[in-house]
Motif scaffolding. Structure first.
Motif, PDB file in Angstrom:
ATOM      1  N   UNK A  96     -24.035 -18.646  21.981  1.00  0.00           N
ATOM      2  CA  UNK A  96     -24.965 -18.298  23.048  1.00  0.00           C
ATOM      3  C   UNK A  96     -25.539 -19.571  23.638  1.00  0.00           C
ATOM      4  N   UNK A  97     -25.604 -19.626  24.962  1.00  0.00           N
ATOM      5  CA  UNK A  97     -26.227 -20.774  25.620  1.00  0.00           C
ATOM      6  C   UNK A  97     -26.907 -20.363  26.898  1.00  0.00           C
ATOM      7  N   UNK A  98     -27.918 -21.122  27.277  1.00  0.00           N
ATOM      8  CA  UNK A  98     -28.608 -20.873  28.541  1.00  0.00           C
ATOM      9  C   UNK A  98     -29.131 -22.184  29.095  1.00  0.00           C
ATOM     10  N   UNK A  99     -29.005 -22.329  30.411  1.00  0.00           N
ATOM     11  CA  UNK A  99     -29.520 -23.480  31.148  1.00  0.00           C
ATOM     12  C   UNK A  99     -30.268 -22.922  32.352  1.00  0.00           C
ATOM     13  N   UNK A 100     -31.543 -23.192  32.455  1.00  0.00           N
ATOM     14  CA  UNK A 100     -32.331 -22.706  33.588  1.00  0.00           C
ATOM     15  C   UNK A 100     -32.748 -23.863  34.481  1.00  0.00           C
ATOM     16  N   UNK A 101     -32.753 -23.597  35.775  1.00  0.00           N
ATOM     17  CA  UNK A 101     -33.293 -24.567  36.718  1.00  0.00           C
ATOM     18  C   UNK A 101     -34.744 -24.834  36.339  1.00  0.00           C
ATOM     19  N   UNK A 102     -35.164 -26.073  36.435  1.00  0.00           N
ATOM     20  CA  UNK A 102     -36.495 -26.446  35.966  1.00  0.00           C
ATOM     21  C   UNK A 102     -37.608 -25.708  36.704  1.00  0.00           C
ATOM     22  N   UNK A 103     -37.382 -25.292  37.934  1.00  0.00           N
ATOM     23  CA  UNK A 103     -38.413 -24.556  38.680  1.00  0.00           C
ATOM     24  C   UNK A 103     -38.676 -23.172  38.103  1.00  0.00           C
ATOM     25  N   UNK A 104     -37.796 -22.700  37.204  1.00  0.00           N
ATOM     26  CA  UNK A 104     -37.957 -21.371  36.607  1.00  0.00           C
ATOM     27  C   UNK A 104     -38.399 -21.429  35.141  1.00  0.00           C
ATOM     28  N   UNK A 105     -38.681 -22.614  34.627  1.00  0.00           N
ATOM     29  CA  UNK A 105     -39.125 -22.743  33.241  1.00  0.00           C
ATOM     30  C   UNK A 105     -40.501 -22.101  33.066  1.00  0.00           C
ATOM     31  N   UNK A 106     -40.741 -21.591  31.885  1.00  0.00           N
ATOM     32  CA  UNK A 106     -42.059 -21.080  31.526  1.00  0.00           C
ATOM     33  C   UNK A 106     -42.377 -19.678  32.015  1.00  0.00           C
ATOM     34  N   UNK A 107     -41.382 -18.939  32.464  1.00  0.00           N
ATOM     35  CA  UNK A 107     -41.597 -17.585  32.993  1.00  0.00           C
ATOM     36  C   UNK A 107     -40.996 -16.490  32.111  1.00  0.00           C
ATOM     37  N   UNK A 108     -40.435 -16.874  30.980  1.00  0.00           N
ATOM     38  CA  UNK A 108     -39.813 -15.892  30.100  1.00  0.00           C
ATOM     39  C   UNK A 108     -38.417 -15.477  30.539  1.00  0.00           C
ATOM     40  N   UNK A 109     -37.856 -16.156  31.519  1.00  0.00           N
ATOM     41  CA  UNK A 109     -36.536 -15.767  32.035  1.00  0.00           C
ATOM     42  C   UNK A 109     -35.406 -16.139  31.080  1.00  0.00           C
ATOM     43  N   UNK A 110     -35.548 -17.239  30.354  1.00  0.00           N
ATOM     44  CA  UNK A 110     -34.516 -17.594  29.364  1.00  0.00           C
ATOM     45  C   UNK A 110     -34.449 -16.525  28.287  1.00  0.00           C
ATOM     46  N   UNK A 111     -35.606 -16.078  27.818  1.00  0.00           N
ATOM     47  CA  UNK A 111     -35.628 -15.020  26.795  1.00  0.00           C
ATOM     48  C   UNK A 111     -35.002 -13.737  27.319  1.00  0.00           C
ATOM     49  N   UNK A 112     -35.323 -13.391  28.553  1.00  0.00           N
ATOM     50  CA  UNK A 112     -34.802 -12.151  29.135  1.00  0.00           C
ATOM     51  C   UNK A 112     -33.282 -12.226  29.316  1.00  0.00           C
ATOM     52  N   UNK A 113     -32.796 -13.356  29.829  1.00  0.00           N
ATOM     53  CA  UNK A 113     -31.351 -13.521  30.012  1.00  0.00           C
ATOM     54  C   UNK A 113     -30.632 -13.544  28.666  1.00  0.00           C
ATOM     55  N   UNK A 114     -31.204 -14.265  27.709  1.00  0.00           N
ATOM     56  CA  UNK A 114     -30.580 -14.345  26.385  1.00  0.00           C
ATOM     57  C   UNK A 114     -30.573 -12.986  25.695  1.00  0.00           C
ATOM     58  N   UNK A 115     -31.644 -12.213  25.827  1.00  0.00           N
ATOM     59  CA  UNK A 115     -31.690 -10.882  25.218  1.00  0.00           C
ATOM     60  C   UNK A 115     -30.592  -9.983  25.800  1.00  0.00           C
ATOM     61  N   UNK A 116     -30.425 -10.024  27.112  1.00  0.00           N
ATOM     62  CA  UNK A 116     -29.367  -9.224  27.741  1.00  0.00           C
ATOM     63  C   UNK A 116     -27.986  -9.669  27.252  1.00  0.00           C
ATOM     64  N   UNK A 117     -27.822 -10.958  27.051  1.00  0.00           N
ATOM     65  CA  UNK A 117     -26.541 -11.486  26.590  1.00  0.00           C
ATOM     66  C   UNK A 117     -26.286 -11.120  25.132  1.00  0.00           C
ATOM     67  N   UNK A 118     -27.312 -11.156  24.295  1.00  0.00           N
ATOM     68  CA  UNK A 118     -27.174 -10.744  22.897  1.00  0.00           C
ATOM     69  C   UNK A 118     -26.781  -9.265  22.834  1.00  0.00           C
TER      70      UNK A 118
END
Length: 172
Positions: A96-118
């Protein structure tokens, strides 16, 4: 040519996934051309040829294995958030991997994307386990993985950064 597995994770409450295409070079440049993003991936910004090669590698991965670090977009306005996805690691185990644009950091989007991927990995793909690692200074990624239930198993040398990366496992 189409991916080996045309299915995708999600959508989630705020995010949509799709496949990378050769027309996505501008999106790839916006993500992997950001030195804040690549600092924890490669230790330095990707050059334009490295970005193009990374995009081509993701596309090839999709064709060969039906997996990639898929581009992720906000559902409400279509903004490109980054990428999140899977790579083959071992029989029945994906990375599993995720890379977010820095303007979207700190919004819980990595967790949401990773959860959907899991959920996608353990659901339609029937994976028996997932592996993930992160740069030792990337505490945000560590928090995402622990929140998802991953457990630290070892530290692994990552040549691109010249550092030992904490590594994790999540079993079905």
């Amino acid at each position: 040519m189409t991916p080996a597995n045309p299915r995708l994770p999600g959508p989630s409450a705020r995010l949509l996934f799709r496949w990378w295409t050769a027309d996505d070079l501008e999106l790839a440049q916006g993500l992997w051309g950001d030195p804040q993003v690549t600092a924890k991936i490669a230790g330095e910004p990707f050059t334009p040829p490295q970005i193009a090669a990374r995009l081509a590698a993701e596309i090839d991965q999709g064709r060969a294995h039906g997996l990639q670090y898929w581009p992720v977009f906000l559902r409400d306005d279509g903004a490109h958030v980054g990428c999140c996805g899977l790579r083959p690691r071992a029989q029945g185990v994906h990375e599993l991997g995720f890379h977010l644009r820095s303007t979207f950091w700190g919004r819980g989007l990595a967790s949401e994307a990773a959860q959907a991927t899991v959920e996608f990995a353990f659901g339609p793909l029937a994976a028996r386990g997932l592996f993930a690692g992160h740069h030792p200074d990337n505490t945000a990624s560590r928090h995402v993985l622990l929140r998802l239930g991953f457990r630290h198993t070892h530290d692994e040398w990552y040549a691109a950064t010249g550092a030992m990366h904490p590594s994790y496992r999540l079993d079905r």
